[in-house]
Design an enzyme around this catalytic site. Structure first.
Site, PDB file in Angstrom:
ATOM      1  N   SER A  51       0.788  -1.235   0.000  1.00 49.97           N
ATOM      2  CA  SER A  51       0.000   0.000   0.000  1.00 49.97           C
ATOM      3  C   SER A  51       0.819   1.284   0.000  1.00 49.97           C
ATOM      4  O   SER A  51       0.238   2.374  -0.045  1.00 49.97           O
ATOM      5  CB  SER A  51      -0.959   0.011   1.194  1.00 49.97           C
ATOM      6  OG  SER A  51      -2.030  -0.876   0.978  1.00 49.97           O
ATOM      7  N   LYS A  54      -0.021   3.790  -2.669  1.00 50.65           N
ATOM      8  CA  LYS A  54      -1.036   4.845  -2.579  1.00 50.65           C
ATOM      9  C   LYS A  54      -0.434   6.243  -2.501  1.00 50.65           C
ATOM     10  O   LYS A  54      -1.154   7.234  -2.685  1.00 50.65           O
ATOM     11  CB  LYS A  54      -1.952   4.566  -1.396  1.00 50.65           C
ATOM     12  CG  LYS A  54      -2.769   3.285  -1.552  1.00 50.65           C
ATOM     13  CD  LYS A  54      -3.700   3.065  -0.374  1.00 50.65           C
ATOM     14  CE  LYS A  54      -4.611   1.857  -0.581  1.00 50.65           C
ATOM     15  NZ  LYS A  54      -3.968   0.586  -0.233  1.00 50.65           N
ATOM     16  N   SER A 107      -5.711   3.358   4.449  1.00 45.89           N
ATOM     17  CA  SER A 107      -5.202   2.520   3.361  1.00 45.89           C
ATOM     18  C   SER A 107      -6.329   1.803   2.629  1.00 45.89           C
ATOM     19  O   SER A 107      -6.240   0.622   2.297  1.00 45.89           O
ATOM     20  CB  SER A 107      -4.196   1.494   3.909  1.00 45.89           C
ATOM     21  OG  SER A 107      -3.342   1.040   2.889  1.00 45.89           O
TER      22      SER A 107
END
Length: 396
Positions: A51, A54, A107
């Site tokens: 993640s 992101k 997230s």
């Protein structure tokens, strides 16, 4: 005392050595002001970033020209993506600003898909833009196939690239504000029987440093089974901001905190010994990774650069408790070495005690003593330029 017992005594007070102690497959520590790399382990190894992806999703959304208050609609594809997520439902609407809080704090994978589809029309188009944007910034060893970081073929980044991307992102005031937010809430809306129904969702930042690490100003976590634990973030202390990137770690927070403390404790030495982040490591640089950091930092150089007007010190330990520092001091003093404890004041009234030996007029002499200490006790000393003599005359 037998040599075996001496080794046990030293073993409990070894200073942190990143080449030995880090659990991460790849790591990088960067000076945010200059982009110089202060420490690196396999910085260009392509790995799944989970993640931390992101960060790039947020960059693209913030630079899309769309207003933060613009609402996007949740698709069935977005609603079906695996967790972590906000559990958005098809047909709901949510603003770009709230989606950014969702992806950077909680997230949320579903929020990432909503952003991708709403801004670029499809995940594929958005992912292509992500790759192009990242490589344009200088993250040349990254390729993205989705906006959330779930494991996928041909989806990868590196520790170096993540640090470059996060450094770039932190220049955006909206990004910087969001990533240092601990707890917030986002709102989604839906229409039920011609009535608009609002849903409030609490979001909490996954970055533990914001709660328990002095100077933390933001970061992004990541985890999948393939990627293991990942993190990219920034910490600022006493006018210095460090950016850290960790990939494939078993001990995410242990690695992160220890490498950051190491960077702040040895900032001046690391700063003098390293290169700008944009440079790709040569094969010669890559080959020295397994060597002990003290040896790398103080490798023999030509005479004009290997001398310090005040000599060199060996740092063999740094402790928060004075008693532990004094214990190590006595062991070295008993061996006839000129050791002392230096008291350093940190922020918020905290103190650290550094055990140092020297000074030595010549770098080669300091290296020989460091090697002798390593051979006899297993303790790895860090070689540092000595501060001006008047500063050393009053050790605590």
């Amino acid at each position: 005392m037998t040599p075996f017992l001496i080794l046990l005594t030293f073993g409990s007070v070894w200073p942190f050595s990143p080449d030995v102690d880090l659990t991460a497959r790849a790591a990088l520590l960067m000076d945010a002001a200059t982009g110089k790399v202060l420490y690196q382990r396999d910085p260009d190894l392509r790995l799944p970033p989970a993640s931390t992806t992101k960060v790039v999703t947020a960059i693209l959304a913030l630079e899309s020209g769309r207003k933060l208050g613009e609402s996007l609609t949740v698709s069935k594809v977005a609603a079906r993506v695996p967790a972590s997520k906000l559990y958005l439902r098809p047909g709901q609407t949510i603003t770009i600003g709230h989606l950014l809080y969702g992806i950077l704090l909680s997230s949320a994978n579903d929020a990432s898909i909503v952003l991708a589809e709403g801004i670029a029309g499809s995940v594929e188009n958005f992912s292509e833009r992500m790759t192009n944007k990242a490589q344009g910034i200088g993250a040349v060893n990254s390729h993205f196939t989705n906006p959330h970081g779930l494991t996928a073929p041909d989806h990868y980044s590196t520790a170096r690239d993540l640090a470059i991307l996060f450094r770039y992102a932190m220049r955006n005031p909206t990004f910087s504000e969001i990533v240092q937010t601990k707890i917030s809430s986002v709102n989604s809306t839906s229409t039920v029987r011609k009535r608009t129904v609002a849903r409030r969702i609490s979001v909490r930042n996954h970055n533990r440093l914001l709660w328990n690490f002095d100077g933390a100003i933001g970061g992004k976590t990541g985890y999948t089974h393939a990627a293991q634990k990942c993190f990219v973030g920034a910490v600022a202390r006493n006018g210095v901001t460090l950016i850290i990137a960790i990939l494939g770690a078993r001990d995410q927070w242990g690695d992160t905190k220890q490498l950051l403390e190491y960077g702040f404790d040895n900032y001046q030495t690391l700063k003098a010994a390293t290169q700008p982040a944009g440079q790709t490591a040569t094969s010669e640089q890559a080959s020295i990774r397994p060597e002990r950091i003290a040896t790398i930092l103080a490798a023999p150089q030509d005479d004009t650069r290997s001398k310090s007007s005040d000599g060199y010190l060996l740092q063999v330990g740094a402790f928060r408790e004075r008693e532990r520092a004094d214990s190590l001091l006595k062991q070295f003093s008993a061996k006839g070495l000129e050791a002392f404890v230096e008291k350093i004041s940190l922020i918020e009234g905290q103190t650290t005690y550094r055990v140092r030996i020297g000074p030595y007029a010549e770098l080669l002499e300091a290296q020989e003593v460091a090697k002798e200490i390593l051979d006899q006790s297993g303790l790895r000393a860090l070689i540092l330029p000595a501060p001006p003599r008047e500063t050393r005359d009053n050790p605590s």
